[in-house]
Motif scaffolding. Sequence first.
Motif, PDB file in Angstrom:
ATOM      1  N   VAL A 196       5.696   3.547   0.345  1.00  0.00           N
ATOM      2  CA  VAL A 196       6.236   2.186   0.293  1.00  0.00           C
ATOM      3  C   VAL A 196       5.843   1.472   1.582  1.00  0.00           C
ATOM      4  CG1 VAL A 196       8.323   0.760   0.213  1.00  0.00           C
ATOM      5  CG2 VAL A 196       8.201   2.860  -1.140  1.00  0.00           C
ATOM      6  N   VAL A 197       5.387   0.226   1.468  1.00  0.00           N
ATOM      7  CA  VAL A 197       5.009  -0.581   2.629  1.00  0.00           C
ATOM      8  C   VAL A 197       5.742  -1.912   2.567  1.00  0.00           C
ATOM      9  CG1 VAL A 197       3.140  -1.821   3.800  1.00  0.00           C
ATOM     10  CG2 VAL A 197       2.731   0.468   2.865  1.00  0.00           C
ATOM     11  N   CYS A 198       6.312  -2.326   3.706  1.00  0.00           N
ATOM     12  CA  CYS A 198       6.955  -3.635   3.801  1.00  0.00           C
ATOM     13  C   CYS A 198       6.408  -4.350   5.029  1.00  0.00           C
ATOM     14  CB  CYS A 198       8.474  -3.495   3.907  1.00  0.00           C
ATOM     15  SG  CYS A 198       9.341  -5.084   3.977  1.00  0.00           S
ATOM     16  N   VAL A 199       5.834  -5.526   4.832  1.00  0.00           N
ATOM     17  CA  VAL A 199       5.288  -6.326   5.927  1.00  0.00           C
ATOM     18  C   VAL A 199       6.295  -7.406   6.295  1.00  0.00           C
ATOM     19  CG1 VAL A 199       3.445  -7.886   6.654  1.00  0.00           C
ATOM     20  CG2 VAL A 199       2.909  -5.889   5.244  1.00  0.00           C
ATOM     21  N   THR A 200       6.633  -7.486   7.578  1.00  0.00           N
ATOM     22  CA  THR A 200       7.559  -8.511   8.052  1.00  0.00           C
ATOM     23  C   THR A 200       6.782  -9.677   8.657  1.00  0.00           C
ATOM     24  OG1 THR A 200       7.760  -7.409  10.200  1.00  0.00           O
ATOM     25  CG2 THR A 200       9.368  -6.827   8.508  1.00  0.00           C
ATOM     26  N   GLY A 201       7.300 -10.891   8.465  1.00  0.00           N
ATOM     27  CA  GLY A 201       6.606 -12.069   8.963  1.00  0.00           C
ATOM     28  C   GLY A 201       5.420 -12.419   8.080  1.00  0.00           C
ATOM     29  N   THR A 202       4.709 -13.453   8.477  1.00  0.00           N
ATOM     30  CA  THR A 202       3.592 -13.935   7.656  1.00  0.00           C
ATOM     31  C   THR A 202       2.241 -13.914   8.367  1.00  0.00           C
ATOM     32  OG1 THR A 202       4.069 -16.214   8.365  1.00  0.00           O
ATOM     33  CG2 THR A 202       5.122 -15.445   6.327  1.00  0.00           C
ATOM     34  N   SER A 203       2.233 -13.713   9.688  1.00  0.00           N
ATOM     35  CA  SER A 203       0.988 -13.826  10.453  1.00  0.00           C
ATOM     36  C   SER A 203      -0.104 -12.896   9.946  1.00  0.00           C
ATOM     37  CB  SER A 203       1.253 -13.549  11.936  1.00  0.00           C
ATOM     38  OG  SER A 203       2.028 -14.563  12.502  1.00  0.00           O
ATOM     39  N   ASN A 204       0.271 -11.659   9.618  1.00  0.00           N
ATOM     40  CA  ASN A 204      -0.725 -10.657   9.235  1.00  0.00           C
ATOM     41  C   ASN A 204      -0.603 -10.227   7.775  1.00  0.00           C
ATOM     42  OD1 ASN A 204      -1.707 -10.471  11.978  1.00  0.00           O
ATOM     43  ND2 ASN A 204       0.144  -9.316  12.448  1.00  0.00           N
ATOM     44  N   LEU A 205       0.212 -10.942   7.024  1.00  0.00           N
ATOM     45  CA  LEU A 205       0.511 -10.546   5.647  1.00  0.00           C
ATOM     46  C   LEU A 205      -0.745 -10.446   4.785  1.00  0.00           C
ATOM     47  CD1 LEU A 205       2.435  -9.942   3.326  1.00  0.00           C
ATOM     48  CD2 LEU A 205       2.817 -12.409   3.077  1.00  0.00           C
ATOM     49  N   SER A 206      -1.562 -11.494   4.779  1.00  0.00           N
ATOM     50  CA  SER A 206      -2.724 -11.510   3.886  1.00  0.00           C
ATOM     51  C   SER A 206      -3.738 -10.434   4.266  1.00  0.00           C
ATOM     52  CB  SER A 206      -3.384 -12.892   3.899  1.00  0.00           C
ATOM     53  OG  SER A 206      -3.807 -13.238   5.207  1.00  0.00           O
ATOM     54  N   ALA A 207      -3.927 -10.205   5.568  1.00  0.00           N
ATOM     55  CA  ALA A 207      -4.906  -9.205   6.007  1.00  0.00           C
ATOM     56  C   ALA A 207      -4.461  -7.794   5.629  1.00  0.00           C
ATOM     57  CB  ALA A 207      -5.115  -9.305   7.515  1.00  0.00           C
ATOM     58  N   ILE A 208      -3.184  -7.473   5.868  1.00  0.00           N
ATOM     59  CA  ILE A 208      -2.678  -6.140   5.512  1.00  0.00           C
ATOM     60  C   ILE A 208      -2.720  -5.947   3.999  1.00  0.00           C
ATOM     61  CG2 ILE A 208      -0.644  -4.640   5.523  1.00  0.00           C
ATOM     62  CD1 ILE A 208       0.144  -5.902   8.198  1.00  0.00           C
TER      63      ILE A 208
ATOM     64  N   ILE B 251      -7.725  -3.203   8.322  1.00  0.00           N
ATOM     65  CA  ILE B 251      -7.903  -1.749   8.485  1.00  0.00           C
ATOM     66  C   ILE B 251      -6.553  -1.047   8.423  1.00  0.00           C
ATOM     67  CG2 ILE B 251      -8.611   0.059  10.104  1.00  0.00           C
ATOM     68  CD1 ILE B 251     -10.773  -1.896  11.116  1.00  0.00           C
ATOM     69  N   LEU B 252      -5.552  -1.646   9.067  1.00  0.00           N
ATOM     70  CA  LEU B 252      -4.201  -1.079   9.036  1.00  0.00           C
ATOM     71  C   LEU B 252      -3.703  -0.946   7.603  1.00  0.00           C
ATOM     72  CD1 LEU B 252      -1.500  -0.193  10.294  1.00  0.00           C
ATOM     73  CD2 LEU B 252      -0.917  -2.622  10.526  1.00  0.00           C
ATOM     74  N   GLY B 253      -3.947  -1.961   6.785  1.00  0.00           N
ATOM     75  CA  GLY B 253      -3.531  -1.903   5.390  1.00  0.00           C
ATOM     76  C   GLY B 253      -4.120  -0.701   4.678  1.00  0.00           C
ATOM     77  N   GLY B 254      -5.396  -0.432   4.924  1.00  0.00           N
ATOM     78  CA  GLY B 254      -6.033   0.733   4.325  1.00  0.00           C
ATOM     79  C   GLY B 254      -5.435   2.038   4.812  1.00  0.00           C
TER      80      GLY B 254
END
Length: 439
Positions: free
Chosen positions: A379-391, A368-371
Amino acid sequence: MTLHTHLAILQQAEYDWKRYWAWCKKHAGDQTEVQPKKKTAKYWLMLLLSIPLSVFLAPQTALRIALTLVLIPETIIRGIISVLAQLKLQAFQHRGLVIIAIAGSYAKTSTKHLLAQTLSPYLSVLATPDSVNTSLGIALTILKNLKNTHRVFIVELGAYQKGDVAQLVRFVHPNYGILTPIGAEHLERFGSFENVVETETELITTLPIPVLSHDQNITIIPEKLKTPRVSFYGFFPNSAFDISHVRITRSGTSCALAVNNANYDIFVPLFGKHNIVNILPSFWLAEKLGLQPWDIINTFASLQPVLHRLQPISTESGMLILDNGYNSYPDSVKESLAVLKEIPGKTKIVITPGFVEMGDRQAMYNEILGGQLAEVATVVCVTGTSNLSAIQKGLEKKKFPKKSFFTAKNENDAVRVLSSLFKADTVLLFEGGTPEIYQ
């Protein structure tokens, strides 16, 4: 993994064995080295006890024994500190000290600091520092900092399980309560949203004190708790306040406010509608503490932002940074993204690790956050890998441009990756931070 890494993870789990053990099972076979957040006295004591044990035992077993040995005297000391603090607090209450307790899922610390700032020019105020909200932290604040000259004591109440708020309410015995928004928080520990609601509303059920609740809680609080001693603040029609003409600029937020048949023009050097709402408890308490509304309003223009809660940071390039590194929950993110949308700027960047401690709903909330990010950020930058695929999944559903999506190991790495985009017309939002236990 080494003993030092296991101890660092246990420390980041706040010495909660269940959380630490869950991490161990999830990362079985992982050889990544993790450093401690801070080498405290408790950390060194745990290390000294576990090193000789680890010669004969596995690191987890050695730490389990060491933790048991440390907790026995720690529990006794905590009990003594709590009793001494409670006796001191009761004595001060008999002399007229007014205690204000603040509970809720988020905005507690912001509300506490803004309330302290607005009351301090007229009354001697003590507030629990920073994000201190546990029984030990509150007790130490009472013993170290509470003076005879203090007229008001503002206490933030933290919670991780049912009964936590009730315990703290019985401990400080407040005269007034403020209930900030209730939302999805620490679901990994609470177990369900229903448990969150039951726990936070213990501010209402434990003692028969007047409580001012955020109007977002109207549909959450059980009907039987909506008694005359519970009033509401916010934007809803049944709020005690009427807010209109809200305008957000790079300088702050302004609005028109109607309360008690009087109208006021308000400006605060803070960002967002939610910060207008966060100052409303000051009006509610002003009357109860013998102050006039104008006394409170005069302090608004000089309010200072709370650290890491949409804290504005100016840069030499003219880029505006909004540091919301501490306060990241599903509901609070809506507010910070609303601010990002309103503030003038050509390039709007969000750097985030996503949500943590969401239990089995973590992937859902991060999708939901990704949406939500796709609708506001350029521009969006995701740090770490825990939530990467979901975002990323949420971004893709909204057809967010792949060329505008970046990944990084941590916040420092993200700044390096995106540095070419940092210009005068850029607004950069740091949304949440993540310790290594969640990587």
